[in-house]
Design an enzyme around this catalytic site. Structure first.
Site, PDB file in Angstrom:
ATOM      1  N   TYR A  32      42.064  44.926  42.267  1.00 18.77           N
ATOM      2  CA  TYR A  32      43.116  44.068  42.811  1.00 18.77           C
ATOM      3  C   TYR A  32      44.463  44.545  42.276  1.00 18.77           C
ATOM      4  O   TYR A  32      44.652  44.645  41.062  1.00 18.77           O
ATOM      5  CB  TYR A  32      42.983  42.614  42.361  1.00 18.77           C
ATOM      6  CG  TYR A  32      41.615  42.023  42.250  1.00 18.77           C
ATOM      7  CD1 TYR A  32      41.237  40.946  43.053  1.00 18.77           C
ATOM      8  CD2 TYR A  32      40.697  42.463  41.290  1.00 18.77           C
ATOM      9  CE1 TYR A  32      39.994  40.349  42.922  1.00 18.77           C
ATOM     10  CE2 TYR A  32      39.456  41.884  41.154  1.00 18.77           C
ATOM     11  CZ  TYR A  32      39.104  40.824  41.979  1.00 18.77           C
ATOM     12  OH  TYR A  32      37.873  40.244  41.834  1.00 18.77           O
ATOM     13  N   ASP A  61      33.816  27.743  39.672  1.00 16.75           N
ATOM     14  CA  ASP A  61      33.913  27.719  41.127  1.00 16.75           C
ATOM     15  C   ASP A  61      33.009  26.653  41.726  1.00 16.75           C
ATOM     16  O   ASP A  61      33.350  26.024  42.729  1.00 16.75           O
ATOM     17  CB  ASP A  61      33.566  29.094  41.700  1.00 16.75           C
ATOM     18  CG  ASP A  61      34.639  30.133  41.415  1.00 16.75           C
ATOM     19  OD1 ASP A  61      35.771  29.738  41.090  1.00 16.75           O
ATOM     20  OD2 ASP A  61      34.348  31.337  41.517  1.00 16.75           O
TER      21      ASP A  61
END
Length: 214
Positions: A132, A175
């Protein structure tokens, strides 16, 4: 290098040209000119991250407060992932919608996720490596998430791995505990369409101003 805007505005699929010979393959993974032409401003690179994931691992849906949020230019140099962008901007014409791009070590595509959007991916193979390029450094206090299994968003996660075997999804505790889209909106966690568009417009105007005075 070709840019294709996804059905979620302000997110793009990037397909590079690959040049192969008996030695291997060469490609330009990122090029400022085509990027600026598509997005309207340069990538303000502040941090580069890499993750390695087992088959079935789901990371996301992650996003950061606007401003400055955290735009991401995402690539998968090894393995394969289904990369997903989610429109979490309250008031957006495509609020709650998602789109996806297969990132792998064959087509070597990338995806650019602008500030204010949600990002997630599912690994389709053991040791899938994701890189990323980020427009802002990680700051825990302004990082948030939406549950990747949120029924309102309704992401169709893969059930089959790259080799054809059944895929069992694996999420982190963080999450798994993340709120759904509407719950996150009620908690005031989500950015608004207007504030994100104002933020992006300011970045494009600043770039145009620099060009004018160059």
């Amino acid at each position: 290098m070709e840019f294709r805007e996804l059905k979620v505005p302000d997110a793009w699929e990037i397909t590079p040209k690959q040049f192969g010979d008996p030695r291997g393959v060469f490609l330009e993974a990122f090029k400022e000119g085509p990027f600026v032409e598509a997005v309207g401003h340069p990538l303000d690179l502040r941090q580069a991250n890499s993750s390695v994931s087992a088959a079935g691992v789901v990371r996301g849906i992650h996003f950061a407060d606007v401003p400055p949020s955290q735009a991401k230019y995402v690539m998968c140099p090894r393995g394969a992932v289904l990369d997903v962008v989610v429109d979490i901007r309250v008031g957006s014409p495509t609020f709650g919608q998602w789109d996806s791009v297969l990132l792998d070590d064959v087509d070597r595509r990338a995806i650019y996720v602008s500030e204010g959007l949600g990002h997630a991916f599912c690994s389709l193979e053991d040791d899938s490596t994701v890189v990323y390029l980020c427009s802002a450094p990680y700051a825990p206090g302004r990082e948030h998430g939406v549950n990747p299994a949120c029924e309102t968003v309704g992401i169709t996660w893969p059930t089959t791995a790259r080799d054809g075997s059944p895929l069992e999804l694996l999420l982190s505790e963080k999450d798994t505990a993340a709120p759904g889209l509407h719950e996150a909106a009620e908690q005031g966690l989500l950015p608004s369409w207007d504030e994100v568009q104002s933020f992006l417009a300011a970045k494009r105007a600043a770039h145009a101003g620099r060009k004018e005075h160059a």
